[in-house]
Design a protein around this motif. Structure first.
Motif, mmCIF file in Angstrom:
data_model
loop_
_atom_site.group_PDB
_atom_site.id
_atom_site.type_symbol
_atom_site.label_atom_id
_atom_site.label_comp_id
_atom_site.label_asym_id
_atom_site.label_seq_id
_atom_site.Cartn_x
_atom_site.Cartn_y
_atom_site.Cartn_z
ATOM 1 N N ALA A 1 119.286 98.477 50.755
ATOM 2 C CA ALA A 1 118.533 99.729 50.591
ATOM 3 C C ALA A 1 117.217 99.476 49.878
ATOM 4 C CB ALA A 1 119.376 100.747 49.825
ATOM 5 N N ARG A 2 117.256 98.639 48.848
ATOM 6 C CA ARG A 2 116.039 98.333 48.095
ATOM 7 C C ARG A 2 115.004 97.655 48.986
ATOM 8 N NH1 ARG A 2 118.142 95.163 44.237
ATOM 9 N NH2 ARG A 2 118.803 96.985 43.061
ATOM 10 N N GLU A 3 115.445 96.750 49.835
ATOM 11 C CA GLU A 3 114.525 96.055 50.735
ATOM 12 C C GLU A 3 113.899 97.014 51.746
ATOM 13 O OE1 GLU A 3 117.012 93.021 52.340
ATOM 14 O OE2 GLU A 3 116.708 91.653 50.634
ATOM 15 N N ALA A 4 114.708 97.953 52.264
ATOM 16 C CA ALA A 4 114.182 98.931 53.226
ATOM 17 C C ALA A 4 113.149 99.840 52.563
ATOM 18 C CB ALA A 4 115.331 99.752 53.806
ATOM 19 N N ILE A 5 113.444 100.287 51.358
ATOM 20 C CA ILE A 5 112.510 101.141 50.627
ATOM 21 C C ILE A 5 111.241 100.368 50.286
ATOM 22 C CG2 ILE A 5 112.163 102.430 48.472
ATOM 23 C CD1 ILE A 5 115.212 103.053 48.593
ATOM 24 N N ALA A 6 111.391 99.099 49.946
ATOM 25 C CA ALA A 6 110.232 98.266 49.604
ATOM 26 C C ALA A 6 109.264 98.138 50.776
ATOM 27 C CB ALA A 6 110.691 96.886 49.149
ATOM 28 N N ARG A 7 109.799 98.037 51.992
ATOM 29 C CA ARG A 7 108.914 97.908 53.165
ATOM 30 C C ARG A 7 108.059 99.156 53.359
ATOM 31 N NH1 ARG A 7 113.473 95.013 55.078
ATOM 32 N NH2 ARG A 7 114.424 96.868 55.989
ATOM 33 N N ALA B 1 104.643 99.967 37.633
ATOM 34 C CA ALA B 1 105.746 99.549 36.785
ATOM 35 C C ALA B 1 106.344 98.272 37.376
ATOM 36 C CB ALA B 1 106.801 100.644 36.712
ATOM 37 N N PRO B 2 106.945 97.417 36.540
ATOM 38 C CA PRO B 2 107.460 96.141 37.036
ATOM 39 C C PRO B 2 108.896 96.231 37.548
ATOM 40 C CG PRO B 2 107.595 96.183 34.663
ATOM 41 C CD PRO B 2 106.987 97.493 35.070
ATOM 42 N N GLY B 3 109.191 97.218 38.392
ATOM 43 C CA GLY B 3 110.542 97.386 38.918
ATOM 44 C C GLY B 3 110.856 96.441 40.064
ATOM 45 N N LEU C 1 109.507 93.478 45.362
ATOM 46 C CA LEU C 1 109.686 93.193 46.795
ATOM 47 C C LEU C 1 108.511 93.713 47.609
ATOM 48 C CD1 LEU C 1 113.473 94.072 47.210
ATOM 49 C CD2 LEU C 1 112.455 91.792 47.077
ATOM 50 N N ALA C 2 108.066 94.936 47.305
ATOM 51 C CA ALA C 2 106.933 95.519 48.041
ATOM 52 C C ALA C 2 105.673 94.683 47.846
ATOM 53 C CB ALA C 2 106.700 96.951 47.589
ATOM 54 N N GLU D 1 105.276 89.937 37.925
ATOM 55 C CA GLU D 1 104.990 89.493 39.289
ATOM 56 C C GLU D 1 104.300 90.582 40.105
ATOM 57 O OE1 GLU D 1 107.088 87.912 43.415
ATOM 58 O OE2 GLU D 1 108.306 88.047 41.590
ATOM 59 N N VAL D 2 104.693 91.841 39.908
ATOM 60 C CA VAL D 2 104.058 92.939 40.650
ATOM 61 C C VAL D 2 102.557 92.942 40.404
ATOM 62 C CG1 VAL D 2 103.907 95.426 40.969
ATOM 63 C CG2 VAL D 2 106.126 94.373 40.556
ATOM 64 N N ILE D 3 102.180 92.867 39.143
ATOM 65 C CA ILE D 3 100.768 92.917 38.781
ATOM 66 C C ILE D 3 100.031 91.711 39.342
ATOM 67 C CG2 ILE D 3 99.151 93.112 36.856
ATOM 68 C CD1 ILE D 3 101.125 95.475 37.271
ATOM 69 N N SER D 4 100.670 90.558 39.270
ATOM 70 C CA SER D 4 100.051 89.342 39.782
ATOM 71 C C SER D 4 99.839 89.413 41.291
ATOM 72 C CB SER D 4 100.935 88.137 39.433
ATOM 73 O OG SER D 4 100.407 86.953 39.977
ATOM 74 N N ASN D 5 100.869 89.841 42.029
ATOM 75 C CA ASN D 5 100.767 89.899 43.491
ATOM 76 C C ASN D 5 99.763 90.942 43.955
ATOM 77 O OD1 ASN D 5 102.742 87.940 43.663
ATOM 78 N ND2 ASN D 5 104.398 89.357 44.126
ATOM 79 N N ILE D 6 99.860 92.150 43.382
ATOM 80 C CA ILE D 6 98.947 93.223 43.789
ATOM 81 C C ILE D 6 97.518 92.906 43.366
ATOM 82 C CG2 ILE D 6 98.389 95.666 43.549
ATOM 83 C CD1 ILE D 6 100.853 95.289 45.169
ATOM 84 N N GLY D 7 97.370 92.330 42.183
ATOM 85 C CA GLY D 7 96.045 91.958 41.709
ATOM 86 C C GLY D 7 95.399 90.909 42.596
ATOM 87 N N ARG D 8 96.199 89.952 43.045
ATOM 88 C CA ARG D 8 95.684 88.920 43.945
ATOM 89 C C ARG D 8 95.238 89.529 45.273
ATOM 90 N NH1 ARG D 8 100.053 86.281 44.387
ATOM 91 N NH2 ARG D 8 99.812 85.240 42.386
ATOM 92 N N ALA D 9 96.008 90.507 45.759
ATOM 93 C CA ALA D 9 95.672 91.145 47.035
ATOM 94 C C ALA D 9 94.416 91.994 46.933
ATOM 95 C CB ALA D 9 96.849 92.002 47.511
ATOM 96 N N SER D 10 94.201 92.615 45.786
ATOM 97 C CA SER D 10 93.047 93.513 45.636
ATOM 98 C C SER D 10 91.790 92.783 45.172
ATOM 99 C CB SER D 10 93.379 94.625 44.647
ATOM 100 O OG SER D 10 93.418 94.122 43.320
ATOM 101 N N GLY D 11 91.972 91.696 44.456
ATOM 102 C CA GLY D 11 90.812 90.957 43.961
ATOM 103 C C GLY D 11 90.141 91.588 42.761
ATOM 104 N N GLY D 12 90.704 92.680 42.243
ATOM 105 C CA GLY D 12 90.128 93.323 41.071
ATOM 106 C C GLY D 12 90.673 92.739 39.776
#
Length: 311
Positions: A94-100, A119-121, A126-127, A155-166
């Motif tokens: 369920a978590r994986e489906a919601i993450a997509r 938040a680092p949930g 996964l998202a 990890e959330v902040i690192s991944n999203i930050g890398r994707a946004s470049g900000g």
């Protein structure tokens, strides 16, 4: 009993319904073409559907239950809801489906120069792994880490930050401080102060919903500290951000000054707030979150949505 339509009328009714529903033509235009009044033409569209001459089928490209999503949003006064069409009783699935679906929403929602809080949930971890590129935006971590290892929590902040470049503003701190006043010295660290100040500029937030006690990392922390039972006795069924909630959506006090992250007052000032969570053990947590009014948008699964609509 109504008479069966002659074959020529079957064809005409089908044509009218197709022109209106499939091709988007206005009833008035179709009426003029076939020489009927707009009322008669509208009745033809309705009758074509009643007789099964034409079907209207939702073709949402992602696995979202359109009906449940609309009903949940209407019931709780949300801007929108996304109910993932999964019936799995397995929490991980369920978590994986919601993450997509969450990843898709983040991709659609973040705009150039936004300041976005996460938040680092676990669902957001996964998202974030599914997102490779975003518009340039600053990314702020909204709460400390509930996971055993701090590096997992950021990890959330690192991944999203890398994707946004900000710019990124992580919180290398636990979600909950010990009662010992000396623990608060941690909050004076310059990097933590920098992140806390940036929270005041956040315009969009993405928060995971924790379900007490089994589906909550914070509940596990409080168990280790011998404090969980007291909060359960106060009726806690959910957490979101730095808020503990009872089933009616009321904030349960008791951890003031010990939570690391955005305050409830500051969170409620953010213009767009998204709550994410579902799967086994999150039904009551979703209900509490919806009743609290903290979210403008929720992303959940069909099981939790039905539970929220049943109360």
């Amino acid at each position: 009993m109504s008479r069966r339509l002659p074959i020529d009328q079957v064809v005409l009714h089908t044509y009218v319904a197709m022109q209106n529903l499939a091709h988007g033509r206005a009833v008035n235009d179709i009426a003029e073409e076939i020489g009927k009044s707009r009322f008669a033409t509208a009745r033809m569209v309705r009758r074509a559907r009643e007789l099964g001459l034409i079907e209207v089928t939702a073709k949402v490209p992602d696995p979202v239950d359109v009906d449940l999503s609309a009903r949940l949003a209407q019931r709780y006064g949300l801007r929108s809801a996304l109910v993932v069409a999964t019936q799995s009783t397995n929490a991980t699935e369920a978590r994986e489906a919601i993450a997509r679906i969450t990843a898709r929403y983040i991709l659609d929602d973040i705009e150039e120069d936004d300041v976005v809080g996460f938040a680092p949930g676990r669902t957001l971890v996964l998202a974030s792994r599914l997102i490779s590129q975003l518009p340039s935006a600053d990314i702020v971590q909204l709460t400390g880490v509930g996971a055993p290892r701090l590096e997992d929590g950021v990890e959330v902040i690192s991944n999203i930050g890398r994707a946004s470049g900000g710019a990124t503003y992580p919180l290398y701190a636990p979600a909950l401080l010990m009662k010992d006043p000396r623990a608060h010295v941690l909050l004076q660290h310059p990097s933590i102060q920098r992140t806390m100040r940036r929270m005041d500029h956040v315009v969009k937030t993405f928060l995971t919903i924790g379900g007490w006690p089994e589906a909550s990392l914070l509940a596990r922390q409080l168990t280790e500290l011998g404090e969980r039972e007291a909060f359960e006795n106060e009726g806690v069924v959910a957490e979101i951000g730095t808020m503990l909630l009872d089933i009616d959506g009321n904030t349960v006090p008791g951890l003031e000054g010990r939570f690391v992250g955005i305050s409830e007052e500051s969170l409620r000032r953010v213009p767009a707030r998204v709550g994410i969570g579902g799967g086994a053990g999150k039904e009551r947590a979703l209900i509490a979150t919806l009743r609290s009014g903290i979210c403008h948008v929720v992303i959940t699964d069909a099981r939790c949505a039905r539970a929220a609509l049943a109360v």
